[in-house]
Design a protein around this motif. Structure first.
Motif, PDB file in Angstrom:
ATOM      1  N   LEU A 291       0.846  -0.920   0.135  1.00  0.00           N
ATOM      2  CA  LEU A 291      -0.115   0.119  -0.091  1.00  0.00           C
ATOM      3  C   LEU A 291       0.236   1.404  -0.225  1.00  0.00           C
ATOM      4  O   LEU A 291       2.584   1.197   0.908  1.00  0.00           O
ATOM      5  N   ALA A 292      -0.347   2.529  -0.138  1.00  0.00           N
ATOM      6  CA  ALA A 292       0.492   3.914  -0.578  1.00  0.00           C
ATOM      7  C   ALA A 292      -0.105   4.577   0.026  1.00  0.00           C
ATOM      8  O   ALA A 292      -1.042   4.875  -0.041  1.00  0.00           O
ATOM      9  N   LEU A 293       0.136   5.746   0.423  1.00  0.00           N
ATOM     10  CA  LEU A 293      -0.418   7.059   0.860  1.00  0.00           C
ATOM     11  C   LEU A 293      -0.682   7.485  -0.315  1.00  0.00           C
ATOM     12  O   LEU A 293      -0.229   7.921  -1.512  1.00  0.00           O
ATOM     13  N   PRO A 294      -2.636   6.847  -0.507  1.00  0.00           N
ATOM     14  CA  PRO A 294      -3.373   8.224  -1.767  1.00  0.00           C
ATOM     15  C   PRO A 294      -2.354   9.804  -1.753  1.00  0.00           C
ATOM     16  O   PRO A 294      -2.517  10.146  -0.448  1.00  0.00           O
ATOM     17  N   ASP A 295      -3.330  10.907  -1.735  1.00  0.00           N
ATOM     18  CA  ASP A 295      -3.283  12.124  -1.790  1.00  0.00           C
ATOM     19  C   ASP A 295      -4.348  12.835  -0.840  1.00  0.00           C
ATOM     20  O   ASP A 295      -4.796  11.284  -1.310  1.00  0.00           O
ATOM     21  N   VAL A 296      -4.706  13.571  -0.385  1.00  0.00           N
ATOM     22  CA  VAL A 296      -5.324  13.931   0.509  1.00  0.00           C
ATOM     23  C   VAL A 296      -6.697  14.353  -0.204  1.00  0.00           C
ATOM     24  O   VAL A 296      -6.589  14.656  -1.195  1.00  0.00           O
ATOM     25  N   VAL A 297      -7.584  13.180   0.055  1.00  0.00           N
ATOM     26  CA  VAL A 297      -9.022  13.670  -0.253  1.00  0.00           C
ATOM     27  C   VAL A 297      -9.505  15.032  -0.486  1.00  0.00           C
ATOM     28  O   VAL A 297      -9.478  15.201   0.689  1.00  0.00           O
ATOM     29  N   PRO A 298      -9.581  15.851  -1.310  1.00  0.00           N
ATOM     30  CA  PRO A 298      -9.981  17.444  -1.248  1.00  0.00           C
ATOM     31  C   PRO A 298     -11.316  17.067  -0.790  1.00  0.00           C
ATOM     32  O   PRO A 298     -12.332  16.657  -0.791  1.00  0.00           O
ATOM     33  N   PRO A 299     -11.312  18.269   0.695  1.00  0.00           N
ATOM     34  CA  PRO A 299     -12.753  18.835   0.726  1.00  0.00           C
ATOM     35  C   PRO A 299     -13.652  18.667  -0.296  1.00  0.00           C
ATOM     36  O   PRO A 299     -13.793  19.326  -0.972  1.00  0.00           O
ATOM     37  N   VAL A 300     -15.366  18.322   0.315  1.00  0.00           N
ATOM     38  CA  VAL A 300     -16.091  18.020  -0.473  1.00  0.00           C
ATOM     39  C   VAL A 300     -17.118  19.530   0.233  1.00  0.00           C
ATOM     40  O   VAL A 300     -17.983  19.242  -1.239  1.00  0.00           O
ATOM     41  N   ALA A 301     -16.313  20.229   1.051  1.00  0.00           N
ATOM     42  CA  ALA A 301     -17.380  21.178   1.634  1.00  0.00           C
ATOM     43  C   ALA A 301     -16.381  22.434   2.574  1.00  0.00           C
ATOM     44  O   ALA A 301     -15.351  22.550   1.985  1.00  0.00           O
ATOM     45  N   ALA A 302     -16.715  23.040   3.440  1.00  0.00           N
ATOM     46  CA  ALA A 302     -15.878  24.237   4.022  1.00  0.00           C
ATOM     47  C   ALA A 302     -15.820  22.911   5.382  1.00  0.00           C
ATOM     48  O   ALA A 302     -15.855  23.493   6.591  1.00  0.00           O
ATOM     49  N   TYR A 303     -14.543  22.389   5.060  1.00  0.00           N
ATOM     50  CA  TYR A 303     -14.011  21.798   6.338  1.00  0.00           C
ATOM     51  C   TYR A 303     -12.329  21.347   5.575  1.00  0.00           C
ATOM     52  O   TYR A 303     -12.047  21.900   4.684  1.00  0.00           O
ATOM     53  N   LEU A 304     -11.261  21.467   6.579  1.00  0.00           N
ATOM     54  CA  LEU A 304     -10.188  20.739   6.265  1.00  0.00           C
ATOM     55  C   LEU A 304      -9.983  19.534   6.297  1.00  0.00           C
ATOM     56  O   LEU A 304     -10.479  19.051   7.430  1.00  0.00           O
ATOM     57  N   PRO A 305      -8.846  18.624   5.829  1.00  0.00           N
ATOM     58  CA  PRO A 305      -9.155  16.915   5.748  1.00  0.00           C
ATOM     59  C   PRO A 305      -8.331  16.446   7.408  1.00  0.00           C
ATOM     60  O   PRO A 305      -8.882  15.516   7.828  1.00  0.00           O
ATOM     61  N   ALA A 306      -7.453  17.343   8.092  1.00  0.00           N
ATOM     62  CA  ALA A 306      -7.224  17.035   9.761  1.00  0.00           C
ATOM     63  C   ALA A 306      -6.911  18.492  10.319  1.00  0.00           C
ATOM     64  O   ALA A 306      -5.883  19.712   9.746  1.00  0.00           O
ATOM     65  N   VAL A 307      -7.009  18.200  11.429  1.00  0.00           N
ATOM     66  CA  VAL A 307      -6.780  19.529  12.353  1.00  0.00           C
ATOM     67  C   VAL A 307      -5.943  19.378  13.209  1.00  0.00           C
ATOM     68  O   VAL A 307      -6.492  18.070  14.040  1.00  0.00           O
ATOM     69  N   ARG A 308      -4.688  19.874  13.961  1.00  0.00           N
ATOM     70  CA  ARG A 308      -3.928  19.892  15.528  1.00  0.00           C
ATOM     71  C   ARG A 308      -4.174  19.941  16.149  1.00  0.00           C
ATOM     72  O   ARG A 308      -4.616  21.572  15.511  1.00  0.00           O
ATOM     73  N   THR A 309      -4.915  19.556  17.520  1.00  0.00           N
ATOM     74  CA  THR A 309      -4.809  20.521  18.284  1.00  0.00           C
ATOM     75  C   THR A 309      -3.739  20.242  19.403  1.00  0.00           C
ATOM     76  O   THR A 309      -4.226  18.817  20.028  1.00  0.00           O
ATOM     77  N   GLY A 310      -2.956  20.814  20.013  1.00  0.00           N
ATOM     78  CA  GLY A 310      -2.128  20.603  20.567  1.00  0.00           C
ATOM     79  C   GLY A 310      -1.135  18.966  20.164  1.00  0.00           C
ATOM     80  O   GLY A 310      -0.546  18.801  18.821  1.00  0.00           O
ATOM     81  N   ASP A 311      -1.409  17.805  20.928  1.00  0.00           N
ATOM     82  CA  ASP A 311      -0.933  16.149  20.570  1.00  0.00           C
ATOM     83  C   ASP A 311      -1.668  15.857  20.683  1.00  0.00           C
ATOM     84  O   ASP A 311      -1.520  14.512  20.141  1.00  0.00           O
ATOM     85  N   TYR A 312      -3.161  16.299  19.080  1.00  0.00           N
ATOM     86  CA  TYR A 312      -3.643  14.908  18.754  1.00  0.00           C
ATOM     87  C   TYR A 312      -4.667  16.031  17.924  1.00  0.00           C
ATOM     88  O   TYR A 312      -4.354  17.167  17.271  1.00  0.00           O
ATOM     89  N   VAL A 313      -4.200  15.401  16.968  1.00  0.00           N
ATOM     90  CA  VAL A 313      -4.700  15.502  15.778  1.00  0.00           C
ATOM     91  C   VAL A 313      -6.412  14.802  15.282  1.00  0.00           C
ATOM     92  O   VAL A 313      -6.149  13.166  15.391  1.00  0.00           O
ATOM     93  N   TYR A 314      -7.362  15.323  14.455  1.00  0.00           N
ATOM     94  CA  TYR A 314      -8.419  15.179  14.394  1.00  0.00           C
ATOM     95  C   TYR A 314      -8.439  15.208  13.140  1.00  0.00           C
ATOM     96  O   TYR A 314      -8.770  16.117  11.910  1.00  0.00           O
TER      97      TYR A 314
END
Length: 155
Positions: free
Chosen positions: A15-38
């Motif tokens: 397996l290989a990591l794909p390109d990040v799937v672009p958002p289909v609406a008003a959001y980010l694919p991932a967000v870091r806050t402190g020591d966590y990524v959502y």
């Protein structure tokens, strides 16, 4: 489980990591806050296309949906990596939430979401073991059968 970075373990799995799937609406694919990524919910898009649509237990089999959940997890890892730079910065996958677009009588959501959970275990070893919810829903964006999001602790 072999040693090496999560990226090396992905390669060993073919397996290989794909390109990040672009958002289909008003959001980010991932967000870091402190020591966590959502990560945002990831659907099983491959090469910019959602190849399978429909409800699990009707148009989509549980076995096929489990493979789609694996693709969702791969997309979530790509979103995670886009924020932290490389997957070896992951301390632990803390939580996974899987949504399964389900036919009314389908109750195998945990088996479907195992596709994501098992891949995270293969890639991150013990650090890939996580708390989880597997939820049946009436429908998902773009008529996707499965959507997966995760929370990761990172350094």
């Amino acid at each position: 489980m072999s040693a090496g970075s999560p990226e090396e373990r992905l390669a060993e799995l073919g397996l290989a990591l794909p390109d990040v799937v672009p958002p289909v609406a008003a959001y980010l694919p991932a967000v870091r806050t402190g020591d966590y990524v959502y990560t945002s919910g990831q659907i099983p898009v491959v090469d910019g296309k959602l190849g399978v649509t429909g409800k699990v237990g009707a148009e989509v089999s549980a076995e096929e949906a489990k493979e789609l959940a694996r693709i969702c997890a791969l997309n979530a890892m790509a979103a995670l990596k886009s924020v932290v730079g490389d997957l070896s910065k992951v301390v632990r996958i803390v939580k996974v939430v899987g949504f399964v677009a389900s036919a009314p009588d389908f109750t195998g959501q945990p088996v479907v979401v195992n596709g994501a959970s098992e891949l995270l275990g293969e890639v991150f070893g013990d650090a890939g073991r996580h708390a989880r919810s597997a939820v049946g829903v009436a429908s998902l964006p773009l008529d996707a059968p499965v959507e997966v999001e995760l929370i990761a602790e990172v350094r």
